[in-house]
Scaffold this motif. Structure first.
Motif, PDB file in Angstrom:
ATOM      1  N   ASN A   1       0.618  -1.304  -0.177  1.00 39.89           N
ATOM      2  CA  ASN A   1      -0.147   0.090   0.185  1.00 39.89           C
ATOM      3  C   ASN A   1       0.767   1.057   0.316  1.00 39.89           C
ATOM      4  O   ASN A   1       0.625   2.060  -0.427  1.00 39.89           O
ATOM      5  CB  ASN A   1      -0.784   0.178   1.284  1.00 39.89           C
ATOM      6  CG  ASN A   1      -2.261  -0.745   1.008  1.00 39.89           C
ATOM      7  OD1 ASN A   1      -2.464  -1.637  -0.082  1.00 39.89           O
ATOM      8  ND2 ASN A   1      -2.729  -1.131   2.043  1.00 39.89           N
ATOM      9  N   ILE A   2       2.498   0.918   0.275  1.00 42.13           N
ATOM     10  CA  ILE A   2       2.525   2.179   0.436  1.00 42.13           C
ATOM     11  C   ILE A   2       4.142   2.585  -0.720  1.00 42.13           C
ATOM     12  O   ILE A   2       4.939   3.246  -1.273  1.00 42.13           O
ATOM     13  CB  ILE A   2       3.382   2.401   1.486  1.00 42.13           C
ATOM     14  CG1 ILE A   2       3.919   1.269   2.300  1.00 42.13           C
ATOM     15  CG2 ILE A   2       2.710   3.080   3.212  1.00 42.13           C
ATOM     16  CD1 ILE A   2       5.569   1.524   3.726  1.00 42.13           C
ATOM     17  N   ASP A   3       4.428   0.362  -1.354  1.00 46.04           N
ATOM     18  CA  ASP A   3       5.265   1.156  -2.887  1.00 46.04           C
ATOM     19  C   ASP A   3       4.941   1.005  -3.681  1.00 46.04           C
ATOM     20  O   ASP A   3       5.732   1.144  -4.817  1.00 46.04           O
ATOM     21  CB  ASP A   3       5.569  -0.090  -1.993  1.00 46.04           C
ATOM     22  CG  ASP A   3       6.202  -0.943  -1.162  1.00 46.04           C
ATOM     23  OD1 ASP A   3       7.131   0.584  -0.173  1.00 46.04           O
ATOM     24  OD2 ASP A   3       6.541  -1.612  -0.259  1.00 46.04           O
ATOM     25  N   ASN A   4       3.917   1.302  -4.006  1.00 46.46           N
ATOM     26  CA  ASN A   4       2.790   0.793  -5.256  1.00 46.46           C
ATOM     27  C   ASN A   4       3.774   2.692  -5.483  1.00 46.46           C
ATOM     28  O   ASN A   4       2.975   3.796  -5.831  1.00 46.46           O
ATOM     29  CB  ASN A   4       1.652   0.815  -5.142  1.00 46.46           C
ATOM     30  CG  ASN A   4       1.129   1.206  -6.569  1.00 46.46           C
ATOM     31  OD1 ASN A   4       1.615   1.365  -7.919  1.00 46.46           O
ATOM     32  ND2 ASN A   4      -0.433   0.619  -6.797  1.00 46.46           N
ATOM     33  N   ALA A   5       4.562   3.023  -6.347  1.00 50.06           N
ATOM     34  CA  ALA A   5       4.734   4.153  -7.386  1.00 50.06           C
ATOM     35  C   ALA A   5       3.881   4.088  -7.972  1.00 50.06           C
ATOM     36  O   ALA A   5       3.774   5.581  -8.535  1.00 50.06           O
ATOM     37  CB  ALA A   5       6.141   3.726  -8.303  1.00 50.06           C
ATOM     38  N   ALA A   6       2.791   3.750  -8.812  1.00 54.28           N
ATOM     39  CA  ALA A   6       2.162   4.671  -9.590  1.00 54.28           C
ATOM     40  C   ALA A   6       0.673   5.042  -8.925  1.00 54.28           C
ATOM     41  O   ALA A   6      -0.192   6.508  -9.596  1.00 54.28           O
ATOM     42  CB  ALA A   6       1.583   3.533 -10.908  1.00 54.28           C
ATOM     43  N   ASP A   7       0.576   4.638  -7.734  1.00 55.54           N
ATOM     44  CA  ASP A   7      -0.541   5.055  -6.898  1.00 55.54           C
ATOM     45  C   ASP A   7      -0.151   5.183  -4.830  1.00 55.54           C
ATOM     46  O   ASP A   7       0.043   4.382  -4.699  1.00 55.54           O
ATOM     47  CB  ASP A   7      -1.470   3.804  -7.258  1.00 55.54           C
ATOM     48  CG  ASP A   7      -2.814   4.534  -6.679  1.00 55.54           C
ATOM     49  OD1 ASP A   7      -3.024   4.960  -5.797  1.00 55.54           O
ATOM     50  OD2 ASP A   7      -4.174   3.252  -7.595  1.00 55.54           O
ATOM     51  N   LYS A   8      -0.664   6.739  -4.850  1.00 59.26           N
ATOM     52  CA  LYS A   8      -0.011   7.124  -3.645  1.00 59.26           C
ATOM     53  C   LYS A   8      -1.705   7.024  -2.549  1.00 59.26           C
ATOM     54  O   LYS A   8      -1.729   7.933  -1.890  1.00 59.26           O
ATOM     55  CB  LYS A   8       0.429   8.104  -3.441  1.00 59.26           C
ATOM     56  CG  LYS A   8       2.324   7.879  -4.327  1.00 59.26           C
ATOM     57  CD  LYS A   8       2.442   6.419  -3.485  1.00 59.26           C
ATOM     58  CE  LYS A   8       4.056   6.432  -4.211  1.00 59.26           C
ATOM     59  NZ  LYS A   8       4.971   5.395  -3.036  1.00 59.26           N
TER      60      LYS A   8
END
Length: 283
Positions: free
Chosen positions: A41-48
């Motif tokens: 949930n925090i590592d997704n570079a495309a969606d924060k």
């Protein structure tokens, strides 16, 4: 850290050196953890958009802003810059202009409770990177359209938010001047004299609570074509008020989610007539 960091900053001069040293040691340990923690949930570079970004990255940033430059903590400029980018992206991606958030009011309140101290701390440190992104979503106005004037804290639903819950003290003093006055009026009639340290920190000095019915623009529908969320209420007086929300879920981000096409939430005449499932059928 969400409690220790602001307490350390605000009470610094009143604490003994031993107390300050103990707090700084704890924050130093936490900073090491924050720099290595990992989760989808925090590592997704495309969606924060997930609330995890606000709670974890935001609290890390708050810790650095409170402790940087003290003792052996260092300045940690790289992590401060990283945190500012993460929090700004979360605000930009998780909230539409109306303040709508796909996770619903419970997580929205959770999120802004973590973010308000960060935005305030950054601003007080002369860092304005977050100001525009924090001010853009009309979250307090969304609350005015979706919370009933009841001490039972009934509210219209969207996302996975439950049918009852208090409005956030973190949104006190946000929005336009008329919104601030109306929000304070609603806060006092639903939450009452509660909110703890968050209410004390965010209480809008010099703002007079004002009945929203004296401000016709706040009774106009809040229409959000971006999110596909539309909120209506006829007045702000009590159990007989009618509140209606319809949702279509035009966007889908990382984080808690719920199928909402053609969803409706309706409150009126002291009754919740239509509600949404919150987390009852989500996974």
């Amino acid at each position: 850290m969400s409690q220790l960091a602001p307490a350390y900053d605000l009470a610094y001069n009143g604490w003994s050196q031993a107390q300050r040293d103990e707090a700084l040691e704890t924050m130093t340990y936490a900073a090491g953890y924050y720099a290595t923690v990992t989760h989808p949930n925090i590592d997704n570079a495309a969606d924060k958009a997930s609330n995890w970004v606000a709670v974890i990255r935001g609290t890390e940033l708050l810790t650095h802003l409170a402790a940087r430059g003290d003792g052996a903590y260092g300045l940690r400029d790289d992590r401060v810059a990283f945190g500012l980018t993460e929090v700004r992206r979360h605000l930009d991606e998780a909230f539409s202009d109306s303040g709508w958030n796909q996770e619903g009011w419970d997580y929205l309140n959770y999120t802004v409770g973590a973010l308000a101290p960060v935005v305030r701390a950054a601003h007080n440190a002369g860092i304005t990177d977050l100001d525009a992104s924090w001010q853009r979503p009309r979250m307090a106005e969304l609350a005015l359209h979706t919370f009933a004037v009841r001490t039972t804290k009934d509210r219209l639903q969207f996302g996975v938010g439950e049918r009852t819950g208090g409005i956030s003290p973190a949104l006190l003093g946000t929005g336009a001047a008329d919104t601030q006055a109306a929000y304070l009026w609603l806060y006092e009639r639903t939450n009452g004299a509660t909110g703890g340290v968050a209410a004390l920190a965010n209480w809008p000095e010099g703002v007079t609570p004002t009945d929203p019915d004296s401000q016709p623009q706040l009774r106009q529908a809040l229409l959000d074509d971006e999110a596909g969320a539309y909120h209506f209420r006829d007045r702000y007086q009590g159990d007989d008020d009618t509140l209606l929300s319809v949702s279509n879920r035009n966007e889908n981000h990382a984080g808690w989610s719920q199928a909402e096409s053609f969803a409706m939430s309706l409150i009126g005449q002291g009754t919740t007539w239509a509600r949404q499932p919150a987390k009852e059928n989500t996974n």
